[in-house]
Design a protein around this motif. Sequence first.
Motif, short mmCIF file in Angstrom:
data_model
loop_
_atom_site.label_atom_id
_atom_site.label_comp_id
_atom_site.label_asym_id
_atom_site.label_seq_id
_atom_site.Cartn_x
_atom_site.Cartn_y
_atom_site.Cartn_z
N ASP B 108 0.82 -1.22 0.00
CA ASP B 108 0.00 0.00 0.00
C ASP B 108 0.85 1.27 0.00
O ASP B 108 0.37 2.34 -0.36
CB ASP B 108 -0.94 0.02 1.22
CG ASP B 108 -1.89 -1.17 1.22
OD1 ASP B 108 -2.13 -1.72 0.11
OD2 ASP B 108 -2.36 -1.57 2.29
N ASP B 109 2.12 1.14 0.44
CA ASP B 109 3.00 2.31 0.48
C ASP B 109 3.58 2.63 -0.90
O ASP B 109 4.21 3.67 -1.08
CB ASP B 109 4.19 2.06 1.43
CG ASP B 109 3.73 1.75 2.84
OD1 ASP B 109 2.59 2.15 3.18
OD2 ASP B 109 4.49 1.10 3.59
N LEU B 110 3.42 1.71 -1.85
CA LEU B 110 4.06 1.90 -3.16
C LEU B 110 3.11 2.60 -4.13
O LEU B 110 1.90 2.67 -3.90
CB LEU B 110 4.50 0.54 -3.71
CG LEU B 110 5.44 -0.25 -2.78
CD1 LEU B 110 5.76 -1.61 -3.38
CD2 LEU B 110 6.73 0.54 -2.52
N MET B 111 3.70 3.10 -5.22
CA MET B 111 2.92 3.86 -6.20
C MET B 111 2.20 2.95 -7.18
O MET B 111 2.71 1.90 -7.56
CB MET B 111 3.86 4.78 -6.99
CG MET B 111 4.40 5.94 -6.20
SD MET B 111 5.52 6.96 -7.20
CE MET B 111 7.03 6.04 -7.04
N ASP B 112 1.00 3.40 -7.62
CA ASP B 112 0.37 2.71 -8.74
C ASP B 112 0.94 3.31 -10.04
O ASP B 112 1.76 4.23 -10.00
CB ASP B 112 -1.16 2.81 -8.68
CG ASP B 112 -1.66 4.24 -8.76
OD1 ASP B 112 -0.87 5.14 -9.13
OD2 ASP B 112 -2.83 4.47 -8.44
#
Lengths: 396, 123
Positions: B108-112
Amino acid sequence: MPGPCHVSCLGAFAMSDAADGPLLDTPLSDLHRELGARMVPFAGYAMPVQYPAGIIAEHNWTRESAGLFDVSHMGQAFLVGPDHETTARALERMVPSDIVGLKPGRQRYSVLLNEAGGIIDDLMVTRSISPDDDGRLFLVVNASRKAVDYDVIRAGLPADVRLDPVEDRALVALQGPKAAEVMALHAPAAADLDFMTAASMEFDGIDCHVSRSGYSGEDGYEISVKAGAAEALVKALLADERVKPVGLGARDSLRLEAGLCLYGHDIDETTSPVEGAIAFVLQKRRREAADFPGAARILSEFGGNVSRLRVGLKLEGRAPAREGAEIRNESGETVGVVTSGGFAPTLGAPIAMGYMAKDFATPGTKLEIVVRGKGLAATVAELPFVQQRYYRKPKS
Amino acid sequence: MNIRYTEDHEWISVDGDVATIGITDYAQSQLGDVVFVELPDVGKKLAKGDEAAVVESVKAASEVYAPVDGEVVEVNGAIVDEPAKVNEDPTGAAWFVKVKLSNASQLDDLMDETAYKAHVDAL
Protein backbone atom coordinates in the motif's frame (compact mmCIF):
# COMPACT_ATOMS: atom_id res chain seq x y z
CA MET A 1 17.84 3.10 -9.29
CA PRO A 2 18.43 3.51 -5.62
CA GLY A 3 21.41 4.45 -3.63
CA PRO A 4 24.07 6.95 -4.45
CA CYS A 5 23.49 6.82 -8.12
CA HIS A 6 19.73 7.07 -8.11
CA VAL A 7 18.17 8.37 -11.28
CA SER A 8 21.09 9.48 -13.38
CA CYS A 9 22.94 6.21 -13.17
CA LEU A 10 25.85 7.09 -15.33
CA GLY A 11 28.54 6.74 -12.79
CA ALA A 12 31.66 8.74 -13.24
CA PHE A 13 30.09 11.01 -15.77
CA ALA A 14 27.10 11.97 -13.69
CA MET A 15 28.75 12.11 -10.32
CA SER A 16 32.36 13.16 -10.43
CA ASP A 17 32.04 16.42 -12.22
CA ALA A 18 28.98 18.08 -10.74
CA ALA A 19 29.87 21.68 -11.41
CA ASP A 20 28.76 24.68 -9.43
CA GLY A 21 26.71 27.06 -11.48
CA PRO A 22 25.36 26.60 -14.98
CA LEU A 23 27.00 24.13 -17.31
CA LEU A 24 28.80 25.38 -20.36
CA ASP A 25 27.71 24.41 -23.85
CA THR A 26 30.03 23.56 -26.71
CA PRO A 27 29.42 24.92 -30.23
CA LEU A 28 27.76 21.54 -30.94
CA SER A 29 25.40 21.29 -27.96
CA ASP A 30 22.26 22.10 -29.96
CA LEU A 31 23.17 19.42 -32.47
CA HIS A 32 23.71 16.83 -29.73
CA ARG A 33 20.23 17.52 -28.37
CA GLU A 34 18.74 17.32 -31.89
CA LEU A 35 20.43 13.94 -32.27
CA GLY A 36 18.78 12.71 -29.06
CA ALA A 37 21.91 12.64 -26.91
CA ARG A 38 21.71 12.19 -23.17
CA MET A 39 23.62 15.15 -21.80
CA VAL A 40 25.54 14.91 -18.53
CA PRO A 41 27.81 17.28 -16.61
CA PHE A 42 31.48 16.73 -17.38
CA ALA A 43 34.25 19.13 -16.35
CA GLY A 44 31.75 21.98 -16.18
CA TYR A 45 30.25 21.29 -19.60
CA ALA A 46 27.02 19.64 -20.65
CA MET A 47 28.34 16.78 -22.79
CA PRO A 48 26.72 13.86 -24.65
CA VAL A 49 27.40 10.64 -22.75
CA GLN A 50 25.53 8.63 -25.36
CA TYR A 51 23.12 8.93 -28.27
CA PRO A 52 20.05 6.73 -28.74
CA ALA A 53 22.16 3.89 -30.23
CA GLY A 54 23.80 3.34 -26.82
CA ILE A 55 27.36 3.01 -25.61
CA ILE A 56 28.05 -0.52 -26.86
CA ALA A 57 26.68 0.16 -30.35
CA GLU A 58 28.63 3.42 -30.54
CA HIS A 59 31.79 1.70 -29.36
CA ASN A 60 31.48 -1.09 -31.90
CA TRP A 61 30.68 1.35 -34.71
CA THR A 62 33.92 3.21 -34.00
CA ARG A 63 35.88 -0.05 -34.17
CA GLU A 64 34.14 -1.10 -37.41
CA SER A 65 33.51 2.13 -39.30
CA ALA A 66 33.89 5.71 -38.00
CA GLY A 67 32.69 7.51 -34.88
CA LEU A 68 32.35 11.28 -34.53
CA PHE A 69 33.13 12.79 -31.12
CA ASP A 70 32.68 16.33 -29.84
CA VAL A 71 35.73 17.08 -27.68
CA SER A 72 35.31 20.84 -27.71
CA HIS A 73 35.42 20.90 -23.92
CA MET A 74 39.14 20.19 -24.11
CA GLY A 75 41.53 23.10 -23.80
CA GLN A 76 43.14 24.39 -27.00
CA ALA A 77 45.91 26.94 -26.65
CA PHE A 78 48.90 28.37 -28.48
CA LEU A 79 52.25 28.91 -26.89
CA VAL A 80 53.76 31.81 -28.80
CA GLY A 81 57.37 32.95 -28.82
CA PRO A 82 59.85 34.57 -31.20
CA ASP A 83 61.11 31.30 -32.68
CA HIS A 84 60.71 27.55 -32.23
CA GLU A 85 63.78 27.08 -30.06
CA THR A 86 62.68 29.78 -27.58
CA THR A 87 59.09 28.53 -27.32
CA ALA A 88 60.14 24.90 -27.10
CA ARG A 89 62.71 25.58 -24.38
CA ALA A 90 60.05 27.45 -22.40
CA LEU A 91 57.73 24.43 -22.52
CA GLU A 92 60.57 22.03 -21.75
CA ARG A 93 60.87 23.64 -18.30
CA MET A 94 57.53 21.97 -17.47
CA VAL A 95 57.56 18.74 -19.48
CA PRO A 96 60.12 15.92 -19.78
CA SER A 97 59.79 15.48 -23.56
CA ASP A 98 62.03 16.70 -26.36
CA ILE A 99 60.10 19.68 -27.72
CA VAL A 100 63.06 21.48 -29.28
CA GLY A 101 63.62 18.46 -31.50
CA LEU A 102 59.97 18.25 -32.58
CA LYS A 103 59.92 18.64 -36.36
CA PRO A 104 57.50 20.96 -38.17
CA GLY A 105 54.07 19.37 -38.51
CA ARG A 106 54.74 16.77 -35.85
CA GLN A 107 52.76 16.11 -32.71
CA ARG A 108 53.96 14.64 -29.42
CA TYR A 109 52.18 13.34 -26.31
CA SER A 110 53.65 14.70 -23.10
CA VAL A 111 52.91 15.54 -19.47
CA LEU A 112 53.08 18.68 -17.35
CA LEU A 113 55.04 17.83 -14.22
CA ASN A 114 55.08 19.19 -10.70
CA GLU A 115 58.28 19.49 -8.67
CA ALA A 116 57.66 16.07 -7.12
CA GLY A 117 57.55 14.46 -10.56
CA GLY A 118 53.77 13.99 -10.41
CA ILE A 119 51.61 14.61 -13.44
CA ILE A 120 49.65 17.88 -13.48
CA ASP A 121 48.08 16.93 -16.81
CA ASP A 122 48.74 14.99 -19.98
CA LEU A 123 48.65 16.93 -23.22
CA MET A 124 49.32 16.97 -26.95
CA VAL A 125 51.94 19.36 -28.31
CA THR A 126 52.05 20.16 -32.03
CA ARG A 127 54.63 22.22 -33.92
CA SER A 128 53.16 24.07 -36.85
CA ILE A 129 54.24 22.83 -40.25
CA SER A 130 54.26 26.35 -41.68
CA PRO A 131 57.56 28.29 -41.47
CA ASP A 132 55.42 31.45 -41.05
CA ASP A 133 54.27 30.06 -37.70
CA ASP A 134 57.76 29.28 -36.40
CA GLY A 135 57.68 29.80 -32.65
CA ARG A 136 54.06 28.65 -32.20
CA LEU A 137 53.18 25.39 -30.45
CA PHE A 138 49.57 24.16 -30.37
CA LEU A 139 48.56 22.52 -27.10
CA VAL A 140 45.51 20.39 -26.32
CA VAL A 141 44.88 19.76 -22.61
CA ASN A 142 42.17 18.07 -20.55
CA ALA A 143 38.96 19.99 -19.92
CA SER A 144 39.07 19.37 -16.20
CA ARG A 145 42.64 20.70 -15.96
CA LYS A 146 42.47 23.76 -18.23
CA ALA A 147 42.55 26.36 -15.48
CA VAL A 148 45.28 24.60 -13.48
CA ASP A 149 47.41 23.99 -16.57
CA TYR A 150 47.20 27.54 -17.83
CA ASP A 151 48.23 28.91 -14.43
CA VAL A 152 51.18 26.52 -14.22
CA ILE A 153 52.31 27.23 -17.77
CA ARG A 154 52.03 31.02 -17.44
CA ALA A 155 53.93 30.97 -14.15
CA GLY A 156 56.82 29.20 -15.84
CA LEU A 157 57.12 31.25 -19.03
CA PRO A 158 59.90 33.73 -19.82
CA ALA A 159 58.88 37.26 -20.82
CA ASP A 160 59.11 36.60 -24.56
CA VAL A 161 56.78 33.61 -24.64
CA ARG A 162 53.04 33.86 -23.96
CA LEU A 163 50.13 31.46 -23.66
CA ASP A 164 47.06 32.23 -25.78
CA PRO A 165 44.11 30.02 -24.89
CA VAL A 166 41.79 29.51 -27.84
CA GLU A 167 38.18 30.08 -26.80
CA ASP A 168 36.43 30.34 -30.15
CA ARG A 169 37.13 26.95 -31.69
CA ALA A 170 35.45 23.57 -31.53
CA LEU A 171 37.41 20.31 -31.51
CA VAL A 172 35.92 17.17 -33.02
CA ALA A 173 37.42 13.73 -33.48
CA LEU A 174 36.67 11.32 -36.32
CA GLN A 175 37.94 7.88 -35.30
CA GLY A 176 37.79 4.44 -36.86
CA PRO A 177 39.03 2.35 -39.78
CA LYS A 178 36.84 4.30 -42.25
CA ALA A 179 37.78 7.75 -40.92
CA ALA A 180 40.45 8.27 -43.59
CA GLU A 181 38.27 7.42 -46.58
CA VAL A 182 35.46 9.66 -45.32
CA MET A 183 37.79 12.54 -44.47
CA ALA A 184 39.46 12.34 -47.90
CA LEU A 185 36.15 13.29 -49.58
CA HIS A 186 36.08 16.64 -47.75
CA ALA A 187 39.73 17.37 -46.98
CA PRO A 188 41.99 15.49 -49.44
CA ALA A 189 45.12 16.75 -47.66
CA ALA A 190 44.15 14.70 -44.59
CA ALA A 191 45.02 11.50 -46.44
CA ASP A 192 48.68 12.55 -46.53
CA LEU A 193 48.99 12.92 -42.77
CA ASP A 194 50.97 10.29 -40.90
CA PHE A 195 50.06 9.24 -37.35
CA MET A 196 50.97 12.08 -34.94
CA THR A 197 51.33 14.73 -37.62
CA ALA A 198 49.15 17.75 -38.29
CA ALA A 199 48.42 20.42 -40.88
CA SER A 200 46.07 23.27 -41.63
CA MET A 201 43.71 22.53 -44.50
CA GLU A 202 40.27 23.19 -45.94
CA PHE A 203 37.34 20.92 -45.26
CA ASP A 204 34.67 21.69 -47.87
CA GLY A 205 36.10 25.22 -47.94
CA ILE A 206 36.14 25.55 -44.13
CA ASP A 207 39.53 26.40 -42.63
CA CYS A 208 40.56 23.87 -40.02
CA HIS A 209 43.56 22.36 -38.33
CA VAL A 210 43.73 18.59 -38.55
CA SER A 211 45.93 16.11 -36.70
CA ARG A 212 46.08 12.37 -37.27
CA SER A 213 45.62 11.19 -33.71
CA GLY A 214 42.94 10.43 -31.19
CA TYR A 215 41.90 8.56 -28.09
CA SER A 216 40.27 5.40 -29.39
CA GLY A 217 43.21 3.25 -30.50
CA GLU A 218 41.96 3.53 -34.08
CA ASP A 219 43.21 5.51 -37.03
CA GLY A 220 41.54 8.91 -37.16
CA TYR A 221 41.70 12.65 -36.87
CA GLU A 222 41.16 15.50 -34.48
CA ILE A 223 39.82 18.59 -36.22
CA SER A 224 40.02 22.07 -34.73
CA VAL A 225 37.55 24.46 -36.38
CA LYS A 226 36.05 27.90 -35.71
CA ALA A 227 33.01 27.57 -33.46
CA GLY A 228 30.69 29.09 -36.09
CA ALA A 229 31.66 26.51 -38.72
CA ALA A 230 31.69 23.46 -36.45
CA GLU A 231 28.09 22.42 -36.98
CA ALA A 232 28.38 22.57 -40.77
CA LEU A 233 31.54 20.45 -40.65
CA VAL A 234 30.00 17.89 -38.33
CA LYS A 235 26.77 17.70 -40.33
CA ALA A 236 28.79 17.06 -43.49
CA LEU A 237 30.53 14.15 -41.75
CA LEU A 238 27.33 12.75 -40.25
CA ALA A 239 25.67 12.85 -43.68
CA ASP A 240 28.01 10.00 -44.61
CA GLU A 241 26.46 6.67 -43.69
CA ARG A 242 29.84 5.41 -42.47
CA VAL A 243 29.86 8.03 -39.70
CA LYS A 244 27.76 8.04 -36.53
CA PRO A 245 27.93 10.25 -33.44
CA VAL A 246 29.63 8.75 -30.39
CA GLY A 247 29.40 10.02 -26.80
CA LEU A 248 31.72 10.16 -23.83
CA GLY A 249 30.61 6.73 -22.63
CA ALA A 250 32.07 4.93 -25.63
CA ARG A 251 35.04 7.33 -25.69
CA ASP A 252 35.88 5.95 -22.27
CA SER A 253 35.44 2.27 -23.14
CA LEU A 254 37.44 2.73 -26.37
CA ARG A 255 40.39 4.37 -24.62
CA LEU A 256 40.30 1.75 -21.86
CA GLU A 257 40.57 -1.06 -24.42
CA ALA A 258 43.40 0.88 -26.11
CA GLY A 259 45.24 1.09 -22.76
CA LEU A 260 45.22 4.91 -22.73
CA CYS A 261 45.23 6.89 -19.48
CA LEU A 262 42.35 9.02 -18.27
CA TYR A 263 43.66 11.96 -16.27
CA GLY A 264 42.41 12.11 -12.68
CA HIS A 265 41.90 8.35 -12.68
CA ASP A 266 44.91 6.50 -14.14
CA ILE A 267 47.36 9.35 -13.68
CA ASP A 268 47.31 12.32 -11.33
CA GLU A 269 49.55 14.67 -9.32
CA THR A 270 50.90 11.77 -7.24
CA THR A 271 51.80 9.42 -10.09
CA SER A 272 54.94 9.83 -12.19
CA PRO A 273 55.26 9.03 -15.90
CA VAL A 274 57.29 5.91 -15.05
CA GLU A 275 54.70 4.63 -12.59
CA GLY A 276 52.00 5.49 -15.11
CA ALA A 277 53.72 3.33 -17.75
CA ILE A 278 54.06 6.29 -20.08
CA ALA A 279 57.83 6.60 -19.79
CA PHE A 280 57.94 7.06 -23.57
CA VAL A 281 57.27 10.76 -22.85
CA LEU A 282 60.89 10.94 -21.58
CA GLN A 283 63.14 11.39 -24.59
CA LYS A 284 66.81 10.56 -24.31
CA ARG A 285 68.14 14.11 -24.51
CA ARG A 286 65.96 15.15 -21.59
CA ARG A 287 66.86 12.09 -19.52
CA GLU A 288 70.53 12.85 -20.02
CA ALA A 289 70.06 16.53 -19.18
CA ALA A 290 67.85 15.70 -16.17
CA ASP A 291 66.47 19.22 -16.43
CA PHE A 292 62.72 18.76 -15.86
CA PRO A 293 60.61 19.00 -12.69
CA GLY A 294 60.91 15.94 -10.49
CA ALA A 295 63.86 14.62 -12.52
CA ALA A 296 65.55 12.99 -9.52
CA ARG A 297 62.53 10.84 -8.69
CA ILE A 298 61.58 10.12 -12.28
CA LEU A 299 65.09 9.13 -13.39
CA SER A 300 65.54 6.92 -10.34
CA GLU A 301 62.28 5.17 -11.20
CA PHE A 302 63.30 4.99 -14.86
CA GLY A 303 66.45 3.18 -13.72
CA GLY A 304 64.34 0.47 -12.11
CA ASN A 305 63.77 1.86 -8.63
CA VAL A 306 60.00 2.03 -8.97
CA SER A 307 57.55 0.66 -6.40
CA ARG A 308 54.30 0.55 -8.39
CA LEU A 309 53.28 0.41 -12.02
CA ARG A 310 50.11 0.94 -14.03
CA VAL A 311 49.00 -2.37 -15.57
CA GLY A 312 46.10 -3.90 -17.42
CA LEU A 313 43.83 -6.39 -15.65
CA LYS A 314 41.56 -9.04 -17.11
CA LEU A 315 38.79 -10.39 -14.91
CA GLU A 316 37.30 -13.85 -15.02
CA GLY A 317 33.51 -13.96 -15.05
CA ARG A 318 31.32 -11.06 -16.07
CA ALA A 319 31.36 -8.65 -13.13
CA PRO A 320 33.21 -5.41 -13.88
CA ALA A 321 35.58 -3.92 -11.30
CA ARG A 322 35.35 -0.16 -10.90
CA GLU A 323 37.76 2.57 -9.86
CA GLY A 324 38.86 2.19 -6.24
CA ALA A 325 38.51 -1.60 -6.05
CA GLU A 326 41.24 -3.22 -3.94
CA ILE A 327 43.57 -5.78 -5.55
CA ARG A 328 44.94 -8.67 -3.44
CA ASN A 329 47.60 -11.28 -4.05
CA GLU A 330 47.10 -14.99 -3.42
CA SER A 331 48.00 -14.49 0.26
CA GLY A 332 45.25 -11.92 0.67
CA GLU A 333 47.59 -8.94 0.97
CA THR A 334 46.67 -5.65 -0.68
CA VAL A 335 49.00 -5.19 -3.64
CA GLY A 336 47.15 -2.71 -5.83
CA VAL A 337 44.11 -0.66 -6.68
CA VAL A 338 41.89 -0.32 -9.74
CA THR A 339 41.97 3.14 -11.36
CA SER A 340 39.66 2.51 -14.36
CA GLY A 341 37.43 -0.40 -15.04
CA GLY A 342 34.44 -1.47 -17.02
CA PHE A 343 33.09 -3.69 -19.72
CA ALA A 344 35.08 -4.05 -22.93
CA PRO A 345 32.58 -4.34 -25.80
CA THR A 346 35.25 -5.53 -28.26
CA LEU A 347 36.24 -8.39 -25.95
CA GLY A 348 32.80 -9.01 -24.44
CA ALA A 349 34.42 -9.14 -21.01
CA PRO A 350 35.29 -6.90 -18.08
CA ILE A 351 38.70 -5.20 -18.10
CA ALA A 352 40.45 -2.73 -15.83
CA MET A 353 43.63 -0.79 -15.30
CA GLY A 354 45.24 -0.16 -11.96
CA TYR A 355 48.42 0.35 -10.00
CA MET A 356 50.24 -2.77 -8.77
CA ALA A 357 53.17 -3.20 -6.48
CA LYS A 358 56.11 -3.83 -8.84
CA ASP A 359 56.52 -7.50 -7.82
CA PHE A 360 52.95 -8.20 -8.95
CA ALA A 361 52.97 -6.11 -12.14
CA THR A 362 54.21 -8.81 -14.53
CA PRO A 363 51.67 -9.95 -17.16
CA GLY A 364 50.23 -13.32 -16.21
CA THR A 365 50.32 -12.67 -12.44
CA LYS A 366 47.16 -14.06 -10.79
CA LEU A 367 45.29 -11.79 -8.40
CA GLU A 368 41.93 -11.09 -6.82
CA ILE A 369 39.98 -7.87 -7.23
CA VAL A 370 37.56 -7.15 -4.40
CA VAL A 371 34.09 -6.22 -5.69
CA ARG A 372 31.22 -5.89 -3.20
CA GLY A 373 33.22 -7.82 -0.62
CA LYS A 374 34.01 -10.75 -2.91
CA GLY A 375 37.38 -11.57 -4.45
CA LEU A 376 37.09 -11.90 -8.23
CA ALA A 377 39.84 -13.80 -10.05
CA ALA A 378 41.91 -11.58 -12.32
CA THR A 379 45.20 -11.63 -14.22
CA VAL A 380 47.67 -8.89 -15.06
CA ALA A 381 47.40 -8.35 -18.82
CA GLU A 382 49.52 -6.70 -21.50
CA LEU A 383 48.36 -3.26 -22.61
CA PRO A 384 46.67 -2.45 -24.89
CA PHE A 385 43.83 -4.94 -24.54
CA VAL A 386 42.82 -4.29 -28.14
CA GLN A 387 45.56 -3.75 -30.71
CA GLN A 388 45.99 -0.10 -31.67
CA ARG A 389 45.52 0.46 -35.39
CA TYR A 390 47.21 3.79 -36.02
CA TYR A 391 48.11 4.80 -39.57
CA ARG A 392 51.82 4.64 -40.34
CA LYS A 393 52.75 6.03 -43.70
CA PRO A 394 54.84 3.69 -45.83
CA LYS A 395 58.42 4.93 -46.00
CA SER A 396 59.00 6.48 -49.41
CA MET B 1 -2.72 -7.95 -11.98
CA ASN B 2 -1.65 -5.56 -9.25
CA ILE B 3 1.54 -3.75 -10.28
CA ARG B 4 3.19 -1.26 -7.97
CA TYR B 5 6.26 0.93 -8.34
CA THR B 6 8.97 2.40 -6.10
CA GLU B 7 10.55 5.83 -6.34
CA ASP B 8 13.76 3.98 -7.13
CA HIS B 9 12.28 2.55 -10.33
CA GLU B 10 11.54 -1.01 -9.37
CA TRP B 11 8.24 -2.65 -10.26
CA ILE B 12 6.50 -5.34 -8.23
CA SER B 13 3.71 -7.48 -9.63
CA VAL B 14 1.66 -9.48 -7.13
CA ASP B 15 -0.03 -12.80 -7.79
CA GLY B 16 -1.47 -14.33 -4.62
CA ASP B 17 1.28 -14.22 -2.00
CA VAL B 18 4.14 -14.23 -4.52
CA ALA B 19 5.51 -11.00 -5.97
CA THR B 20 7.70 -10.64 -9.06
CA ILE B 21 10.21 -7.78 -8.94
CA GLY B 22 12.09 -6.06 -11.74
CA ILE B 23 13.28 -2.64 -12.87
CA THR B 24 11.20 -0.24 -14.95
CA ASP B 25 11.70 0.76 -18.56
CA TYR B 26 12.76 4.19 -17.32
CA ALA B 27 15.43 2.57 -15.15
CA GLN B 28 16.88 0.51 -18.00
CA SER B 29 16.88 3.53 -20.31
CA GLN B 30 18.79 5.53 -17.70
CA LEU B 31 21.25 2.73 -17.05
CA GLY B 32 22.03 2.13 -20.70
CA ASP B 33 23.48 -1.15 -21.91
CA VAL B 34 23.32 -3.66 -19.05
CA VAL B 35 26.39 -5.92 -18.96
CA PHE B 36 26.13 -7.70 -15.61
CA VAL B 37 23.40 -8.86 -13.23
CA GLU B 38 23.90 -10.47 -9.82
CA LEU B 39 20.88 -12.08 -8.16
CA PRO B 40 20.36 -13.34 -4.59
CA ASP B 41 20.22 -16.99 -3.62
CA VAL B 42 16.83 -18.71 -3.47
CA GLY B 43 15.77 -18.88 0.18
CA LYS B 44 17.32 -15.54 1.12
CA LYS B 45 15.07 -13.51 3.40
CA LEU B 46 14.88 -9.88 2.36
CA ALA B 47 13.63 -6.97 4.43
CA LYS B 48 12.25 -3.91 2.68
CA GLY B 49 15.24 -1.78 1.63
CA ASP B 50 17.74 -4.67 1.56
CA GLU B 51 19.94 -5.04 -1.50
CA ALA B 52 18.17 -7.64 -3.61
CA ALA B 53 20.30 -7.58 -6.76
CA VAL B 54 23.09 -5.71 -8.53
CA VAL B 55 22.82 -4.44 -12.08
CA GLU B 56 25.74 -2.92 -13.95
CA SER B 57 25.76 -0.99 -17.17
CA VAL B 58 28.85 -0.20 -19.21
CA LYS B 59 29.56 2.76 -16.98
CA ALA B 60 28.09 2.16 -13.54
CA ALA B 61 26.93 -0.29 -10.90
CA SER B 62 23.54 0.07 -9.22
CA GLU B 63 21.71 -1.86 -6.56
CA VAL B 64 18.15 -3.08 -6.76
CA TYR B 65 16.53 -2.88 -3.32
CA ALA B 66 13.70 -5.05 -2.05
CA PRO B 67 10.51 -2.99 -2.18
CA VAL B 68 8.86 -5.25 0.45
CA ASP B 69 9.76 -7.94 3.00
CA GLY B 70 9.83 -11.48 1.66
CA GLU B 71 11.72 -14.69 0.97
CA VAL B 72 13.30 -15.26 -2.43
CA VAL B 73 11.54 -18.22 -4.07
CA GLU B 74 12.87 -17.91 -7.64
CA VAL B 75 15.46 -15.92 -9.56
CA ASN B 76 15.72 -15.25 -13.29
CA GLY B 77 18.99 -16.89 -14.38
CA ALA B 78 18.32 -15.87 -17.99
CA ILE B 79 19.29 -12.26 -17.26
CA VAL B 80 22.53 -13.38 -15.60
CA ASP B 81 23.43 -15.27 -18.77
CA GLU B 82 22.20 -12.50 -21.06
CA PRO B 83 22.20 -9.15 -19.23
CA ALA B 84 21.13 -7.29 -22.40
CA LYS B 85 17.63 -8.78 -21.93
CA VAL B 86 17.16 -6.20 -19.16
CA ASN B 87 17.28 -3.48 -21.82
CA GLU B 88 15.05 -5.40 -24.21
CA ASP B 89 12.18 -6.46 -21.95
CA PRO B 90 12.57 -5.03 -18.44
CA THR B 91 8.92 -5.35 -17.47
CA GLY B 92 8.43 -8.80 -18.98
CA ALA B 93 10.92 -11.59 -19.60
CA ALA B 94 13.72 -9.76 -17.75
CA TRP B 95 12.20 -9.87 -14.26
CA PHE B 96 14.77 -10.23 -11.48
CA VAL B 97 13.38 -12.19 -8.51
CA LYS B 98 10.17 -13.66 -7.12
CA VAL B 99 9.56 -13.33 -3.40
CA LYS B 100 6.97 -14.80 -1.06
CA LEU B 101 5.43 -11.80 0.67
CA SER B 102 5.58 -11.70 4.45
CA ASN B 103 3.87 -8.33 4.88
CA ALA B 104 1.48 -7.61 2.02
CA SER B 105 0.33 -4.36 3.59
CA GLN B 106 3.68 -2.82 2.55
CA LEU B 107 2.35 -2.79 -1.00
CA ASP B 108 0.00 0.00 0.00
CA ASP B 109 3.00 2.31 0.48
CA LEU B 110 4.06 1.90 -3.16
CA MET B 111 2.92 3.86 -6.20
CA ASP B 112 0.37 2.71 -8.74
CA GLU B 113 1.07 3.20 -12.44
CA THR B 114 -0.47 6.67 -12.61
CA ALA B 115 1.52 7.90 -9.63
CA TYR B 116 4.72 6.36 -10.97
CA LYS B 117 4.24 7.96 -14.36
CA ALA B 118 3.83 11.33 -12.67
CA HIS B 119 6.97 10.63 -10.62
CA VAL B 120 9.01 9.93 -13.76
CA ASP B 121 7.55 12.90 -15.64
CA ALA B 122 8.66 15.15 -12.78
CA LEU B 123 12.29 13.99 -12.97
